[in-house]
Design a protein around this motif. Structure first.
Motif, mmCIF file in Angstrom:
data_model
loop_
_atom_site.group_PDB
_atom_site.id
_atom_site.type_symbol
_atom_site.label_atom_id
_atom_site.label_comp_id
_atom_site.label_asym_id
_atom_site.label_seq_id
_atom_site.Cartn_x
_atom_site.Cartn_y
_atom_site.Cartn_z
ATOM 1 N N PRO A 187 -33.510 39.445 62.469
ATOM 2 C CA PRO A 187 -33.160 38.820 63.748
ATOM 3 C C PRO A 187 -34.352 38.180 64.461
ATOM 4 C CG PRO A 187 -33.131 41.191 63.951
ATOM 5 C CD PRO A 187 -33.299 40.917 62.492
ATOM 6 N N ALA A 188 -35.574 38.529 64.054
ATOM 7 C CA ALA A 188 -36.752 37.939 64.681
ATOM 8 C C ALA A 188 -37.799 37.699 63.617
ATOM 9 C CB ALA A 188 -37.307 38.844 65.785
ATOM 10 N N PRO A 189 -38.583 36.632 63.724
ATOM 11 C CA PRO A 189 -39.666 36.416 62.772
ATOM 12 C C PRO A 189 -40.691 37.542 62.872
ATOM 13 C CG PRO A 189 -39.247 34.444 64.084
ATOM 14 C CD PRO A 189 -38.501 35.553 64.733
ATOM 15 N N THR A 190 -41.378 37.765 61.812
ATOM 16 C CA THR A 190 -42.447 38.753 61.799
ATOM 17 C C THR A 190 -43.743 38.070 61.429
ATOM 18 O OG1 THR A 190 -42.105 39.316 59.475
ATOM 19 C CG2 THR A 190 -40.811 40.536 61.112
ATOM 20 N N LEU A 191 -44.829 38.808 61.567
ATOM 21 C CA LEU A 191 -46.127 38.242 61.203
ATOM 22 C C LEU A 191 -46.163 37.831 59.741
ATOM 23 C CD1 LEU A 191 -48.542 40.644 63.137
ATOM 24 C CD2 LEU A 191 -47.675 38.415 63.837
ATOM 25 N N GLU A 234 -50.055 31.874 55.074
ATOM 26 C CA GLU A 234 -51.025 32.818 54.516
ATOM 27 C C GLU A 234 -52.354 32.788 55.265
ATOM 28 O OE1 GLU A 234 -52.119 35.909 52.224
ATOM 29 O OE2 GLU A 234 -50.159 34.926 52.224
ATOM 30 N N ASN A 235 -52.778 31.590 55.661
ATOM 31 C CA ASN A 235 -54.068 31.461 56.348
ATOM 32 C C ASN A 235 -53.940 31.469 57.871
ATOM 33 O OD1 ASN A 235 -52.752 29.056 56.535
ATOM 34 N ND2 ASN A 235 -54.542 27.777 56.052
ATOM 35 N N LEU A 286 -53.184 34.672 63.248
ATOM 36 C CA LEU A 286 -52.439 35.755 63.886
ATOM 37 C C LEU A 286 -51.923 36.757 62.858
ATOM 38 C CD1 LEU A 286 -51.375 36.890 66.542
ATOM 39 C CD2 LEU A 286 -49.330 35.466 66.258
ATOM 40 N N LYS A 287 -51.754 36.332 61.648
ATOM 41 C CA LYS A 287 -51.264 37.229 60.593
ATOM 42 C C LYS A 287 -52.259 38.351 60.327
ATOM 43 C CE LYS A 287 -48.971 36.910 56.113
ATOM 44 N NZ LYS A 287 -48.533 35.991 55.022
ATOM 45 N N ALA A 288 -53.540 38.102 60.612
ATOM 46 C CA ALA A 288 -54.584 39.085 60.333
ATOM 47 C C ALA A 288 -54.968 39.902 61.554
ATOM 48 C CB ALA A 288 -55.812 38.365 59.789
ATOM 49 N N ASP A 329 -62.298 33.527 56.999
ATOM 50 C CA ASP A 329 -62.653 32.207 56.469
ATOM 51 C C ASP A 329 -63.866 31.621 57.178
ATOM 52 O OD1 ASP A 329 -60.482 32.392 54.754
ATOM 53 O OD2 ASP A 329 -59.124 31.355 56.151
ATOM 54 N N ASP A 330 -64.931 32.387 57.217
ATOM 55 C CA ASP A 330 -66.203 31.940 57.808
ATOM 56 C C ASP A 330 -66.076 31.566 59.279
ATOM 57 O OD1 ASP A 330 -67.446 32.289 55.332
ATOM 58 O OD2 ASP A 330 -66.929 30.236 54.702
ATOM 59 N N ASN A 331 -65.118 32.146 59.926
ATOM 60 C CA ASN A 331 -64.938 31.890 61.355
ATOM 61 C C ASN A 331 -64.575 33.209 62.030
ATOM 62 O OD1 ASN A 331 -64.736 30.643 63.795
ATOM 63 N ND2 ASN A 331 -62.895 29.471 63.326
ATOM 64 N N THR A 332 -64.940 33.343 63.254
ATOM 65 C CA THR A 332 -64.637 34.546 64.017
ATOM 66 C C THR A 332 -63.535 34.252 65.010
ATOM 67 O OG1 THR A 332 -66.912 35.327 63.808
ATOM 68 C CG2 THR A 332 -65.574 36.311 65.543
ATOM 69 N N TRP A 333 -62.464 35.072 64.924
ATOM 70 C CA TRP A 333 -61.307 34.909 65.811
ATOM 71 C C TRP A 333 -61.284 36.067 66.799
ATOM 72 C CZ3 TRP A 333 -58.075 30.697 65.595
ATOM 73 C CH2 TRP A 333 -58.236 29.857 64.506
ATOM 74 N N GLU A 334 -61.033 35.715 68.034
ATOM 75 C CA GLU A 334 -60.981 36.711 69.108
ATOM 76 C C GLU A 334 -59.527 36.881 69.535
ATOM 77 O OE1 GLU A 334 -63.088 39.481 71.361
ATOM 78 O OE2 GLU A 334 -63.932 38.024 69.961
ATOM 79 N N PHE A 335 -59.079 38.144 69.572
ATOM 80 C CA PHE A 335 -57.717 38.480 69.992
ATOM 81 C C PHE A 335 -57.801 39.298 71.284
ATOM 82 C CE2 PHE A 335 -57.579 37.898 65.424
ATOM 83 C CZ PHE A 335 -56.473 37.095 65.255
ATOM 84 N N ILE A 336 -57.150 38.811 72.318
ATOM 85 C CA ILE A 336 -57.112 39.495 73.618
ATOM 86 C C ILE A 336 -55.638 39.735 73.943
ATOM 87 C CG2 ILE A 336 -57.829 39.417 76.042
ATOM 88 C CD1 ILE A 336 -60.129 39.290 74.070
#
Length: 607
Positions: free
Chosen positions: A231-235, A240-241, A244-246, A271-278
């Protein structure tokens, strides 16, 4: 010892200040670039979280409020559920008040449902006995009666997934019912995308950490992933890239610079980049708290750092130009100031009329200084005129005392003679001529009165409309009663032979002698030199009595005794309003022969 010039001081001072400022900015800027960027991320994160929370609440809270309001009407018996027409109108009104929902339904305990869809005009009626969720909600006891939200469910008829909100109601007859409404995942994603249109970070909304309720990415379409089974999408449905999946992967690094304890955060290298999740928990609308948050990469803000560095480099180049301008500006200001100081030295060395005024200066401060100089010059040039003009308002000896005493004279008691003069028939005269003509007549009249009074050493303290208050023997010891009588008789003679704008004018005069108090009276910033006392009031009363006795001049007994060389006749002993004693009133005979004129406007002094 040689002193430094202002030009040199400004030159070296400006150059040194600019040098220190630019070097400090360069040093601090290069040192704190990374810290400032992280601080910027922190501010963006907190603002983004707060913004999306406010947006979601502004769309979801009205749903709660409408269900609560509708439930209160049903539970109070104000609206009867068996009154189909009235109840259906209520459902329609509730649906109109919440445009974000897909529809609204009411299910009674017999599972009979009435449902209004937004895209339908008629009510839909059905039995929902076979719906397990409905069966569970109606049969399960509720600990409290308030709005609750369910997990997403796929509705085949709508071909969409919705998040349902329900409110169990208790009818007055003891039966129970169920109010249902819902918002689609597409609508929820649209709200999130609308909130993120002015933000660089991507906003996401999760349920149970995996179900994706909303995502602000332009390429995200929740309808592509939903079905009866999901009923709802998931991660897992994301590419694949997709960063938000990670989000929940193990290689998390806690954010060290978050200051708000209600906001969580971590970074992940991907992938050689830093992602910030808040992110933070968003309560009040899910079966369990939703997770609302944003994510971004440091590469997205690399241009900020580069721009900052470029600005610092440019500032070094600008420093050279500014130092050149500082030298020129310092010399310009110094030359202007030297010119102004030269003008100041001329004051007192040459006649003030030969000192030229300063022109308008290009700098505000120098212009203010030039303006102040010009004002000072005007004041000095008008100083001599001030004494002359001051004499037009107060006698010369009073003006001299006022200037010596800083504008205030201490009150003092003084024996004096008070003269009160008023125009006869002034009101009727004012109605016959124009205001401009009246103004001219008054000026001519007052000029004549003033000239005669001052000729006999009288001092005018007040012009009261068309009346004049004068006093004799203030600061000028003399035979004040005789001077006052002489002035009054001369005034009457002058008026009998004078026209003012081709109109005759006559006046009544009251004279009294006695003790008065003289001094400065008024407000702090506006004073008037005048006299007060009971004997002043008596003079005014005597002026008014001329009407009753058809006289032009009335004097008191006190004035009569002080001027024995004037032949007077007693009018009588009169009770003056406001005084307890009887007052003897006299009229002088010395002007009897002058009361007629060839121009035909003679007057009589007494009956």
């Amino acid at each position: 010892m040689k002193k430094i010039t202002l030009t040199g001081l400004l030159t070296y001072g400006f150059s040194l200040i600019l040098l220190i400022a630019v070097i400090s900015i360069l040093s601090l800027g290069l040192f704190s670039t990374e810290k400032n960027t992280e601080k910027l991320f922190n501010q963006i994160a907190e603002i983004g979280i707060t913004s999306i929370e406010d947006q979601l609440k502004s769309h979801l809270r009205p749903i709660n409020n409408q269900l609560e309001y509708l439930a209160s009407l049903i539970e109070s018996g104000y609206i009867a559920t068996n009154d189909s027409q009235q109840f259906n109108k209520l459902l329609q009104g509730t649906l109109a008040a919440t445009p974000q929902v897909v529809g609204i339904a009411y299910v009674d305990e017999q599972f009979f449902a009435r449902y209004y869809a937004r895209d339908k005009t008629d009510v839909f009626k059905d039995y929902w006995r076979d719906h397990p969720v409905i069966t569970h909600l109606l049969s399960a006891p509720e600990a409290t009666n308030h709005v609750k939200w369910l997990d997403p469910v796929y509705i085949p008829g709508l071909k969409a997934s919705i998040i349902q909100a329900y409110r169990k109601v208790s009818l007055p007859n003891g039966k129970t019912g169920l109010l249902l409404t819902g918002i689609t995942l597409e609508k929820l994603s649209a709200i999130i995308k609308e909130s993120a249109k002015d933000m660089r970070p991507v906003i996401f909304l999760l349920n149970n950490q995996q179900q994706l309720l909303g995502l602000s990415s332009t390429d995200y379409q929740p309808g592509r992933f939903v079905s009866a089974e999901t009923p709802a999408p998931t991660l897992a449905n994301l590419a694949e890239n997709h960063p938000l999946k990670a989000i929940w992967e193990a290689n998390q690094t806690p954010s060290k610079w978050l200051k708000n304890p209600s906001i969580k955060g971590h970074s992940i290298s991907l992938d050689d980049n830093t992602w910030e999740f808040i992110y933070t928990d968003f309560t009040g609308f899910g079966n369990s708290p939703w997770i609302v948050g944003i994510y971004f990469s440091y590469d997205q803000y690399a241009d900020i750092e580069q721009t900052f560095i470029h600005l610092l480099i440019a500032s070094g180049c600008i420093l050279l130009v500014m130092m050149i301008l500082a030298v020129g500006g310092a010399r310009f200001i110094g030359n202007r100031l030297r010119h102004i100081t030269t003008m100041f030295t001329k004051v007192g060395q040459v006649p003030l009329t030969k000192v030229p005024r300063l022109r308008k200066q290009p700098l505000q401060e120098l212009n203010l200084l030039a303006h102040a100089f010009n004002n000072m010059l005007d004041d000095l040039q008008s100083h001599e005129n001030l004494r002359r003009l001051f004499g037009q308002y107060v006698p010369h000896n009073i003006a001299k005392q006022l200037m010596q005493s800083n504008g205030t004279l201490e009150p003092k008691m003084q024996k004096a003679t008070i003269v009160f003069i008023d125009i006869e028939g002034f009101t009727a005269l004012a109605e016959q001529i124009s205001p401009q003509q009246l103004f001219t007549m008054l000026n001519e009249y007052f000029s004549l009165i003033t000239r005669i009074l001052e000729k006999h050493d009288g001092m005018i303290t007040q012009f009261q409309g068309d009346a004049v208050l004068a006093v004799f023997n203030i600061n000028t010891p003399a035979e004040h009663a005789r001077q006052a009588l002489s002035a009054a008789i001369e005034i009457q003679k002058a008026l009998s032979t004078t026209l003012f704008c081709n109109h005759p004018m006559r006046c009544r005069i009251g004279i009294n002698s006695g003790e008065v108090i003289a001094g400065s009276v008024g407000a702090k910033d506006r004073l008037n030199y005048t006299v007060h006392g009971d004997d002043v009031n008596l003079a005014a009363r005597l002026e008014g009595l001329n009407k009753e006795y058809n006289t032009r001049i009335l004097i008191s007994e006190a004035t009569h005794h002080l001027a024995p060389d004037f032949t007077c006749r007693e009018i009588g002993k009169i009770h003056i309003r406001g005084k307890q004693q009887i007052v003897s009133v006299f009229a002088p005979n010395s002007d009897r022969s002058s009361h007629s004129s060839g121009q035909g406007y003679a007057y009589q002094t007494a009956i």
